[in-house]
Motif scaffolding. Structure first.
Motif, PDB file in Angstrom:
ATOM      1  N   HIS A   1      -2.806  -1.203   6.643  1.00 58.55           N
ATOM      2  CA  HIS A   1      -3.518  -1.658   5.273  1.00 58.55           C
ATOM      3  C   HIS A   1      -2.860  -2.690   4.327  1.00 58.55           C
ATOM      4  O   HIS A   1      -3.274  -3.763   4.019  1.00 58.55           O
ATOM      5  CB  HIS A   1      -3.558  -0.462   4.301  1.00 58.55           C
ATOM      6  CG  HIS A   1      -4.445   0.639   4.795  1.00 58.55           C
ATOM      7  ND1 HIS A   1      -4.811   1.935   3.981  1.00 58.55           N
ATOM      8  CD2 HIS A   1      -5.197   0.889   5.910  1.00 58.55           C
ATOM      9  CE1 HIS A   1      -5.697   2.607   5.018  1.00 58.55           C
ATOM     10  NE2 HIS A   1      -5.776   1.919   6.154  1.00 58.55           N
TER      11      HIS A   1
ATOM     12  N   ASP B   1       0.807  -1.101   0.024  1.00 60.06           N
ATOM     13  CA  ASP B   1       0.026   0.037  -0.059  1.00 60.06           C
ATOM     14  C   ASP B   1       0.797   1.291  -0.105  1.00 60.06           C
ATOM     15  O   ASP B   1       2.161   1.264   0.463  1.00 60.06           O
ATOM     16  CB  ASP B   1      -1.114   0.054   1.287  1.00 60.06           C
ATOM     17  CG  ASP B   1      -2.030   0.984   0.911  1.00 60.06           C
ATOM     18  OD1 ASP B   1      -2.483   1.147  -0.365  1.00 60.06           O
ATOM     19  OD2 ASP B   1      -2.542   1.495   1.996  1.00 60.06           O
TER      20      ASP B   1
ATOM     21  N   HIS C   1       0.629   5.680   0.640  1.00 59.88           N
ATOM     22  CA  HIS C   1      -0.512   6.970   0.794  1.00 59.88           C
ATOM     23  C   HIS C   1       0.605   8.192   0.831  1.00 59.88           C
ATOM     24  O   HIS C   1       1.706   8.066   0.957  1.00 59.88           O
ATOM     25  CB  HIS C   1      -0.920   6.750   2.369  1.00 59.88           C
ATOM     26  CG  HIS C   1      -2.082   5.988   2.471  1.00 59.88           C
ATOM     27  ND1 HIS C   1      -3.434   6.528   2.269  1.00 59.88           N
ATOM     28  CD2 HIS C   1      -2.380   4.674   2.555  1.00 59.88           C
ATOM     29  CE1 HIS C   1      -4.350   5.597   2.255  1.00 59.88           C
ATOM     30  NE2 HIS C   1      -3.793   4.364   2.542  1.00 59.88           N
TER      31      HIS C   1
HETATM   32 MG    MG Z   1      -4.454   2.217   2.203  1.00 62.85          MG
END
Ligand code: MG
Length: 386
Positions: A272, A238, A240
């Motif tokens: 995540h 993941d 961000h």
């Molecule tokens: Mg995420």
């Protein structure tokens, strides 16, 4: 994507079973018969909600069977199977599903492939059910002078033993059930047959048998014992990006920083990745499927909610988490000082020893988006014994 609900019918008292305890609450290798199918449906990536129809006299047994699973509250069954299914379908109206699968609570070994085959065939004016071809010669009998005699041989071609889950468009099967209120039915597809609607047969499985007798239960126990435990791995990734802010949340720990992370939830990129790794290990889809970013309820959500959901799902399938390994990739903030706290948080959330948790951090030598300090990436691996 079509919304799919599952109704597990488990209201029977099991007269044919010959014990006080109904068959759906008997245990196989320490796991209740009903729990197995509930957990499988809960983990299936195309299924959004699962509800059981039970006899409320058995509520305490049900609570044990469903403990920790993400199921809707059970509803009370009726006097007949048909009535139980009708009550269940009516209760699902508020969930507004497109498709409903109706499953027998005494069939614990339903698997993802069989569920997929059924879902893929359901459409308007068409139901689907799994079945296996009859291979034995079938005879019809008559009673004469106190003996059972063969009357004739039944043509076995095109004969099938049908199983569940049976799948339908929700509105259609609800309407069909409302139309036959009170009749005794042994399955739901027969309503479609009566209306002249198509019911498609998909490949069933011999292992998807129904536990009706003590013999069936012994067969089920032997089958589970013969199945070797296997090791599964899952991986997740993941990213961000940074935005305005004064801290970032990584593995549930707030770390002061001159930026925050942008995201629909708390943007905990490490949790995540880990959630995706857990879901991946059991083929249960990804975090976006379970928690769509389009749904406002997850806005600003603590990502431990996502992780705990995935943990509950894998534990429900009878899996044990062996280890997890997380790598966070960024130039800043520095992670090292927070590692112990992160391990402790994860140990609590995953219900495993800290010795089975690894947290690492690296940079990309100032290359790429993490090198330019535009965001944080995380990857995670997990292994499970199932
Ligand atoms: Mg995420």
């Amino acid at each position: 994507m079509l919304k799919c609900a599952v109704l597990v019918v488990a209201a029977g008292k099991g007269h044919r079973f010959g014990t006080q305890m109904p068959k759906q609450y008997q245990t196989i290798a320490g796991k209740m018969v009903l729990r197995s199918s509930l957990a499988t449906f809960c983990a299936h990536p195309s299924i959004q909600c699962v509800r059981a129809v039970i006899n409320m006299d058995d509520k305490a047994l049900y609570e044990t069977a469903a403990e920790g699973l993400n199921v809707l509250p059970p509803v009370s069954g009726g006097k007949t199977r048909q009535e139980s299914v009708l009550f269940g379908l009516e209760s699902l109206k508020e969930e507004n599903p497109d498709i409903v699968l109706i499953h027998d609570g005494a069939r614990p070994f339903v698997d993802f492939s069989l569920i997929n085959r059924v879902i893929l065939k359901v459409k308007k004016n068409q139901g689907a059910l799994p079945a296996v071809a009859v291979v034995d010669t079938i005879k019809k009998s008559v009673e004469k002078d106190g003996e059972t005699l063969i009357s004739h041989t039944v043509e076995r071609e095109n004969l099938w033993r049908v199983q569940t889950p049976q799948g339908f468009m929700f509105e259609e099967i609800l309407e069909a059930h409302l139309g036959v209120k009170g009749q005794e039915l042994t399955d739901d597809a027969s309503l479609f047959e009566k209306e002249g609607k198509a019911v498609v047969i998909v490949k069933g499985e011999e292992t998807n048998f129904k536990i009706t007798t003590q013999e069936d239960l012994q067969r089920a126990i032997a089958m589970v014992e013969a199945r070797k435990q296997e090791i599964r791995c899952g991986s997740g990734f993941d990213v961000h990006k940074f935005s305005e802010g004064a801290f970032v949340t990584l593995c549930g720990v707030e770390i002061p920083h001159n930026k925050g992370l942008e995201g629909h939830s708390d943007a905990d990129v490490a949790l995540h990745a880990l959630t995706d790794a857990l879901l991946g290990a059991v083929g249960a889809g990804d975090i976006g499927l379970h928690f769509p970013p389009s749904e406002p309820q997850w806005k600003g959500c603590d990502s431990s909610v996502f992780l705990k959901h995935a943990v509950g799902l894998v534990l429900g399938l009878g899996a044990e988490i062996l280890n997890v390994d997380i790598t966070m990739i960024c130039e800043r903030p520095k992670i090292g000082a927070y590692r112990l706290e992160m391990v402790e948080k994860l140990s609590e959330m995953l219900e495993i020893s800290a010795s089975r948790i690894s947290i690492k951090a690296t940079t990309t030598e100032q290359l790429g988006f993490t090198g330019r300090k535009e965001g944080i990436a995380a990857q995670a691996s997990v292994s499970l014994r199932i």
